[in-house]
Design an enzyme around this catalytic site. Structure first.
Site, PDB file in Angstrom:
ATOM      1  N   LYS A  23      28.162  25.608  35.423  1.00 51.84           N
ATOM      2  CA  LYS A  23      28.952  26.639  34.741  1.00 51.84           C
ATOM      3  C   LYS A  23      30.080  25.959  33.975  1.00 51.84           C
ATOM      4  CE  LYS A  23      28.497  30.953  37.348  1.00 51.84           C
ATOM      5  NZ  LYS A  23      29.240  31.963  38.129  1.00 51.84           N
ATOM      6  N   HIS A  41      43.954  29.323  42.027  1.00 52.30           N
ATOM      7  CA  HIS A  41      42.666  30.005  42.100  1.00 52.30           C
ATOM      8  C   HIS A  41      42.246  30.261  43.545  1.00 52.30           C
ATOM      9  CE1 HIS A  41      38.562  31.170  41.149  1.00 52.30           C
ATOM     10  NE2 HIS A  41      38.117  30.231  41.957  1.00 52.30           N
ATOM     11  N   ASN A  59      30.328  34.422  44.355  1.00 53.69           N
ATOM     12  CA  ASN A  59      31.489  35.140  43.835  1.00 53.69           C
ATOM     13  C   ASN A  59      32.203  35.957  44.908  1.00 53.69           C
ATOM     14  OD1 ASN A  59      30.970  34.235  41.181  1.00 53.69           O
ATOM     15  ND2 ASN A  59      29.446  35.837  40.903  1.00 53.69           N
ATOM     16  N   GLU A  90      37.815  28.166  48.646  1.00 57.81           N
ATOM     17  CA  GLU A  90      36.387  28.113  48.307  1.00 57.81           C
ATOM     18  C   GLU A  90      35.560  27.575  49.474  1.00 57.81           C
ATOM     19  OE1 GLU A  90      34.825  29.267  45.770  1.00 57.81           O
ATOM     20  OE2 GLU A  90      36.293  29.507  44.165  1.00 57.81           O
ATOM     21  N   HIS A  95      35.853  36.869  44.599  1.00 57.05           N
ATOM     22  CA  HIS A  95      36.277  36.536  43.235  1.00 57.05           C
ATOM     23  C   HIS A  95      36.578  37.740  42.347  1.00 57.05           C
ATOM     24  CE1 HIS A  95      35.129  32.543  44.404  1.00 57.05           C
ATOM     25  NE2 HIS A  95      35.382  32.050  43.212  1.00 57.05           N
ATOM     26  N   GLU A 154      22.498  32.585  37.566  1.00 55.40           N
ATOM     27  CA  GLU A 154      23.096  33.757  38.207  1.00 55.40           C
ATOM     28  C   GLU A 154      22.346  35.047  37.885  1.00 55.40           C
ATOM     29  OE1 GLU A 154      27.464  35.697  38.567  1.00 55.40           O
ATOM     30  OE2 GLU A 154      27.402  33.516  38.633  1.00 55.40           O
ATOM     31  N   ARG A 199      22.836  33.588  43.244  1.00 57.30           N
ATOM     32  CA  ARG A 199      24.039  32.827  42.906  1.00 57.30           C
ATOM     33  C   ARG A 199      25.287  33.709  42.882  1.00 57.30           C
ATOM     34  NH1 ARG A 199      24.686  27.974  38.462  1.00 57.30           N
ATOM     35  NH2 ARG A 199      26.930  27.712  38.673  1.00 57.30           N
ATOM     36  N   ARG A 244      25.601  20.724  19.114  1.00 54.05           N
ATOM     37  CA  ARG A 244      24.615  21.506  19.865  1.00 54.05           C
ATOM     38  C   ARG A 244      24.240  20.874  21.206  1.00 54.05           C
ATOM     39  NH1 ARG A 244      22.501  22.120  14.464  1.00 54.05           N
ATOM     40  NH2 ARG A 244      22.881  24.231  13.716  1.00 54.05           N
ATOM     41  N   LYS A 300      26.477  24.961  48.060  1.00 49.71           N
ATOM     42  CA  LYS A 300      26.449  25.404  46.659  1.00 49.71           C
ATOM     43  C   LYS A 300      25.185  24.899  45.960  1.00 49.71           C
ATOM     44  CE  LYS A 300      28.921  26.253  42.494  1.00 49.71           C
ATOM     45  NZ  LYS A 300      30.189  26.288  41.748  1.00 49.71           N
ATOM     46  N   HIS A 337      39.938  37.210  40.924  1.00 49.49           N
ATOM     47  CA  HIS A 337      40.134  36.929  39.501  1.00 49.49           C
ATOM     48  C   HIS A 337      41.101  37.927  38.867  1.00 49.49           C
ATOM     49  CE1 HIS A 337      36.313  34.369  38.516  1.00 49.49           C
ATOM     50  NE2 HIS A 337      37.308  33.637  38.975  1.00 49.49           N
TER      51      HIS A 337
END
Length: 364
Positions: A146, A267, A248, A188, A251, A240, A244, A124, A230, A255
């Protein structure tokens, strides 16, 4: 060379980003975090990075820690899945890792995302440290908490927001990267300028030759500015819920192309294609001029990012955007530009408009 960027929760520092030029201060940083010398450390890395840096990092850590383990998995996006996480769980269980022990993610985005997700879910939650070794992971995936893995080729579909205890960047490792990895990272980095800082976007263009030469001072400045952009965004919106999402930019379509390429494209290359499509749509909506669109394409070209690509069906790309985790209801949450340096969230693009953007970058 050494710079430190504190990342806060709005009040307290939750971790720092350390920009250095070697691994020599790792033990000092772990000591600063209060990690006892008898705790177990597990360096998680992949088959590409392990031969380059695993022993060097282990050697540095061994000056203060005696229980150091190394877990290596096959490099590549194909390993970014729950099976690899399960293998890491088993390794940690068999070596009796408990909640006071710590994982160190040594590698690029796949290593960082997978290790972070494992740390978030093992017992956990145990602590982990990011030691990013690619330009892309240094300016992007190692910051912001993330974590996640791909599921049935859907990128980062399973994951958690889970903050590292430290991000430790040895910028000298960038000299060992293949050129394609530098190109990917620049996707990026250019994005950061386009969404938040027009002056930074122009600075990147002006320093193109120094960046390609991997000039240490220029690299440090570039990575420092990108990390700060960032950091500024994720501090205000850690999970997000709003701003935030601007990160993207490029993206959604990027993606989709990345997935349909079966991750054979890098990427950052896919983000670059997504940036072209989103910038084209921004121009079509009357927000940026044709001249600004040309400047954006020129910047991407300077860093050898693709502007168009063959072999993709535009409607298949559109369908793939519909499975993006950033969907809200049945609507794609698209990031567009009001101007260079100023992005916004737009939820009202029709499928035909999105197809128009996709067709601009995909030669059918």
């Amino acid at each position: 060379m050494s710079k430190s960027i504190p990342v806060t929760d709005g009040t307290n520092v939750i971790y720092t980003i350390e920009l250095t030029n070697d691994f020599k201060d790792l033990c000092k940083e772990l000591s600063r975090l209060g990690i006892d010398s008898d705790r177990k450390l597990c360096i998680v890395t992949d088959s590409n990075v392990a031969p380059l840096y695993a022993e060097e990092v282990k050697k540095q850590l061994s000056t203060s820690f005696s229980n150091i383990f190394v877990h290596i998995f096959p490099a590549g996006e194909a390993s970014k899945n729950t099976d690899t996480v399960g293998t890491l769980y088993q390794f940690l269980i068999e070596n009796h890792f408990d909640r006071k022990d710590i994982l160190l993610a040594l590698g690029g985005g796949v290593v960082g995302d997978l290790t972070g997700f494992t740390a978030a879910t093992y017992l956990r939650g145990i602590d982990f440290i990011q030691i990013p070794t690619t330009l892309l992971s240094q300016v992007d995936s190692s910051i912001g908490g993330k974590t996640g893995v791909d599921f049935m080729q859907y990128k980062n579909m399973v994951g958690a927001f889970y903050q590292p205890k430290l991000v430790y960047m040895n910028l000298s490792v960038l000299h060992s990267l293949p050129k394609k990895q530098i190109v990917s990272g620049m996707g990026e980095i250019i994005k950061h300028g386009l969404i938040k800082d027009a002056a930074y976007f122009e600075w990147l263009i002006a320093h193109e030759k120094d960046i390609w030469a991997l000039d240490p001072q220029i690299l440090e400045e570039m990575i420092y500015v990108s990390c700060n952009i960032k950091r500024d965004v994720v501090e205000r919106d850690p999970k997000e819920q709003g701003e935030r999402a601007l990160l993207n930019f490029g993206h959604t379509i990027g993606h989709a192309i990345e997935k349909l390429s079966d991750f054979t494209l890098y990427h950052g290359e896919c983000v670059g294609l997504g940036i072209v499509a989103a910038s084209y749509l921004s121009m079509q909506l009357g927000h940026i001029s044709a001249e600004d669109f040309a400047r954006i394409k020129n910047a991407l070209s300077l860093f050898e990012l693709p502007l168009q690509i063959d072999g993709f069906d535009a409607r298949e790309v559109l369908l793939a955007t519909k499975s993006d985790k950033k969907m809200v209801g049945n609507q794609v949450k698209f990031i567009l530009l009001k101007e260079i340096g100023n992005a916004y969230i737009y939820r009202e693009l029709s499928d035909e408009q999105i197809l128009d953007g996709i067709r601009y970058v995909c030669h059918e």
